[in-house]
Enzyme design. Structure first.
Site, PDB file in Angstrom:
ATOM      1  CE  LYS A  76      -5.895  -0.336   1.673  1.00 25.96           C
ATOM      2  NZ  LYS A  76      -6.584  -0.947   2.801  1.00 25.96           N
TER       3      LYS A  76
ATOM      4  CD  GLU B  25      -2.778   1.320   2.455  1.00 24.32           C
ATOM      5  OE1 GLU B  25      -2.667   0.475   3.363  1.00 24.32           O
ATOM      6  OE2 GLU B  25      -3.630   2.222   2.475  1.00 24.32           O
TER       7      GLU B  25
HETATM    8  P1  13P Z   1      -9.356   4.107   3.935  1.00 20.38           P
HETATM    9  O1  13P Z   1     -10.188   3.329   2.969  1.00 20.38           O
HETATM   10  O2  13P Z   1     -10.141   4.711   5.064  1.00 20.38           O
HETATM   11  O3  13P Z   1      -8.426   5.077   3.277  1.00 20.38           O
HETATM   12  O4  13P Z   1      -8.403   3.058   4.652  1.00 20.38           O
HETATM   13  C1  13P Z   1      -7.746   2.116   3.922  1.00 20.38           C
HETATM   14  C2  13P Z   1      -6.594   1.648   4.690  1.00 20.38           C
HETATM   15  O5  13P Z   1      -6.501   0.492   5.022  1.00 20.38           O
HETATM   16  C3  13P Z   1      -5.526   2.614   5.051  1.00 20.38           C
HETATM   17  O6  13P Z   1      -4.362   1.924   5.422  1.00 20.38           O
END
Ligand code: 13P
Length: 340
Positions: free
Chosen positions: A219, A177
């Site tokens: 992600k 991510e």
């Molecule tokens: P949000 O969808 O609230 O941005 O969170 C996703 C997430 O896992 C952030 O690390």
């Protein structure tokens, strides 16, 4: 590492138009969200709230995996059943957030580095033994006048690649991510440019660390104008920019893209994901899916408000939001679903 198992898990996490539910808010983040709506910031309240989520019936119709935090993966329902078991029994794959949050990056004012590599091999082994089958690490990239810097992008990409390799070694699918934040008044074009550079760097480092692309998920943020930008692009413009950026940077071997919501409204997050699937599902090499926290949970948390009497209504809201995003993956979401 069992490559076939990693590949099968990664595929399963994006199969059947389902997506991920991120319920791994760190203690400070969860407490901040509770404080904002007047819920007490206690371990009991956090446990009650997470019990509400994992016991929502038929959540498995649209959710394939749930990301837990270190606190939550160790918690149980009132009757003593572990949350991990409740999820696994309903066919939802348990996952775990393994980074230790962000700190200021030395020498780079305004920029962050994600920590958590020390002792990670041992923690991953423990989480796998507890039932987790995938692991998430979030890097945070801020856009401002002269940032992000190359130093920040490279340091975060390297940490992501080291964590991803360790995760695969431990038999956990990495959910990589790199989040380019929406905060600021930058344009969609600027977000595109930064996201493109970040993703190029991340995949270069993943390659160098020998991460198996078939056994991971990405992600990312959607490509969006900053929240304070005076020009807010249309849903279709966002869909086009986001998929164009990903097509230029994400190898086709990656089975899925599971977007974060990042502070968009729940409705916009669904509409933008829907537009991407309407326009690109048939020709994109990877699944275009979701891994939302706020955009699935927000309404449910507000309805619950810390009161047992509101649990059922909150669960209905959670179920509905997850279902909207399942529909968005199919390109079948519309705002009439919001009124249904
Ligand atoms: P949000 O969808 O609230 O941005 O969170 C996703 C997430 O896992 C952030 O690390």
């Amino acid at each position: 590492m069992n490559a076939q198992e990693l590949i099968a898990t990664a595929k399963k996490l994006v199969a059947d138009d389902k997506g991920l539910l991120a319920m791994d808010e760190s203690l400070p983040t969860c407490n901040k969200r509770f404080a904002k709506i007047g819920i007490p910031q206690t371990v009991e309240a956090r446990r009650d709230y997470r019990e509400l989520i994992v016991t929502t019936s038929r959540l498995n119709e649209s959710i394939s995996g749930a990301i837990l935090s270190d606190e939550t993966i160790r918690q149980q329902k009132q009757d003593g059943t572990a949350f991990v078991k409740i999820l696994a029994d309903s066919g939802i794959i348990p996952g775990i957030k393994v980074d230790a949050g962000t700190k200021d990056l030395a020498g780079h004012p305004g920029e962050k580095i994600t920590e958590g590599l020390d002792g990670l091999r041992e923690r991953l082994a423990e989480y796998r033994q507890m039932g987790a089958r995938f692991a998430k690490w979030r890097a945070m990239i801020v856009i401002d006048n002269h940032i992000p810097s190359r130093g920040c992008i490279e340091a975060n990409a390297q940490a992501l690649a080291l964590y991803a390799a360790l995760s695969q070694e431990a038999g956990l699918v990495p959910i990589v991510e790199p989040e380019v934040l929406m905060d600021g008044d930058h344009t969609l074009e600027r977000c595109f440019e930064v996201t493109e550079e970040v993703l190029h760097t991340v995949f270069n480092r993943l390659y160098r660390q020998k991460v198996m692309l078939e056994g991971m998920l990405l992600k990312p943020n959607m490509v969006l104008p900053g929240l304070a930008c005076s020009k807010q692009d249309t849903v279709d413009e966002v869909a086009d920019a986001t998929v164009t950026c990903l097509l230029r940077t994400v190898p086709a071997a990656v089975p899925g893209i599971t977007f974060l919501s990042g502070g968009q409204s729940s409705e916009l997050a669904s509409a933008r994901l829907n537009a991407m699937n309407v326009r690109y599902k048939s020709r994109a090499p990877w699944a275009l899916s979701f891994s939302f926290a706020r955009a699935i949970q927000q309404a449910a948390m507000e309805i619950w408000h810390g009161e047992q009497a509101n649990v059922q209504e909150a669960q209905q809201a959670l179920y509905r939001r997850a279902k909207c995003n399942w529909s968005a993956r199919r390109g079948e979401y519309s705002d009439t679903m919001e009124k249904a």
